[in-house]
Design an enzyme around this catalytic site. Sequence first.
Site, PDB file in Angstrom:
ATOM      1  N   TYR A  16      -2.376   7.778   6.570  1.00  0.00           N
ATOM      2  CA  TYR A  16      -2.235   8.428   5.277  1.00  0.00           C
ATOM      3  C   TYR A  16      -3.398   8.222   4.312  1.00  0.00           C
ATOM      4  CZ  TYR A  16       2.422   9.460   6.895  1.00  0.00           C
ATOM      5  OH  TYR A  16       3.475   9.930   7.633  1.00  0.00           O
ATOM      6  N   PHE A  58      12.441   4.419   2.166  1.00  0.00           N
ATOM      7  CA  PHE A  58      12.965   5.775   2.275  1.00  0.00           C
ATOM      8  C   PHE A  58      12.149   6.577   3.285  1.00  0.00           C
ATOM      9  CE2 PHE A  58      10.147   5.492  -1.448  1.00  0.00           C
ATOM     10  CZ  PHE A  58       9.197   6.452  -1.149  1.00  0.00           C
TER      11      PHE A  58
END
Length: 414
Positions: free
Chosen positions: A126, A414
């Site tokens: 990322y 999450f």
Amino acid sequence: MTEDLASQLRPATVEEWPALVRAMDDAFGEVPSGPFRDTPSPIAELDRSLSLWDGDRAVATGGIYSLSLTVPGAVVPCAGVTWITVATTHRRRGVLTAIMRRQLTALHEQQREPVAALWAAEYPIYGRFGYAPATFRAGFSGNIPRMRLRPDVDLGTGRVDEVPVETYRAAATKVHDIVRRYVPGNLARDDRWWDRVLRDDPEERKGWTARRYLLHTETDGTVTGYAFFRVKSSWTDNGEPDGTIGVPEVRALTPAAYAALWQFILSVDLVRTVRAPMASPDDPLRHLLADGRALHSSPVDALWVRLVDVDRALAARRYPAPIDLVLEVRDDFCPWNAGRWRLTGHPAGGHCARTDRDPDLVVGIEELSAVYLGGVSLAALQGAGRVTEISPGAVTLASTAFGWPVTPWCPDEF
């Protein structure tokens, strides 16, 4: 990725949810389980999802949760990036890049969340999209027989009780909503997220007991702390107890309540090891112990952050020391952020706007995102050659202003 393939990315429908879940299970190598396999979870926001289909098979997935993130001195809306998968059959075709670009461009054009965040399954992925680790989890473990509290620790006059989950939830919700506002990296929890946090499906326990819930209550009946834990039984070859106690979360409004909760946890029978994998690297527990070496830590990256709009994100947080610097930001993936920005800030607020002044610092969006929550030092990044100082002393000034007294920490995956 061809334009034609990129244009096929679209939100998934309710009817497509089971296929979306199968695609995510396949990508992460997970065994199908849980109650939300046929219908969307209450926290799912399908209107913010992206998917790519090959017939009736989902070959790429992505999603966003609408979150509320504590940053230094403030709380800001945050796009919680999740569900990111690409099937093996469709890799090396630019699918992931297209998902990332669609998400960030939409956030910018719609002027939605100024900040995005995610949990990275693999570290190298990322950074090229501007995300960087901004919080870390401690990975605490300790030998309980050695973990006695210091004799001068104040345990207060309150009491710790084990309570049913319904009692726990009603009280813990109120405590959490207070403490999370002071810790950068913490997220708000509405009823849907509390349902998720407290879900305790027997098939998911993997040898651990059901959760046990604790509340710390003052003599006047006020709840000032909470914790929950579970135990995994084990015995040595010669019959000695050798169990492990897992502690996902301990939160309190006072130091005495925090210490009392830990004293209870460290007194549970038949356990010899404590594990708190999600604790803050700067958790006060170490300072409560008479023998600090009894607690071991293996920190690892946790929440990754990305500034969607540099001006809105930097203006949203507070700065413990005055700052007035020009940052030249490098951001190839989101070109609207590239250029020179004048940042002025102080403990009461901040302002960030474009400028034609000469820069004091040259910084990439990864580096700016890493320091945003106050836990990563610009000076350390400069030492790695990742920040360029133009004006003498600018790194010292910026490192001080971007810091924060409370170490950022995110216990909610999450």
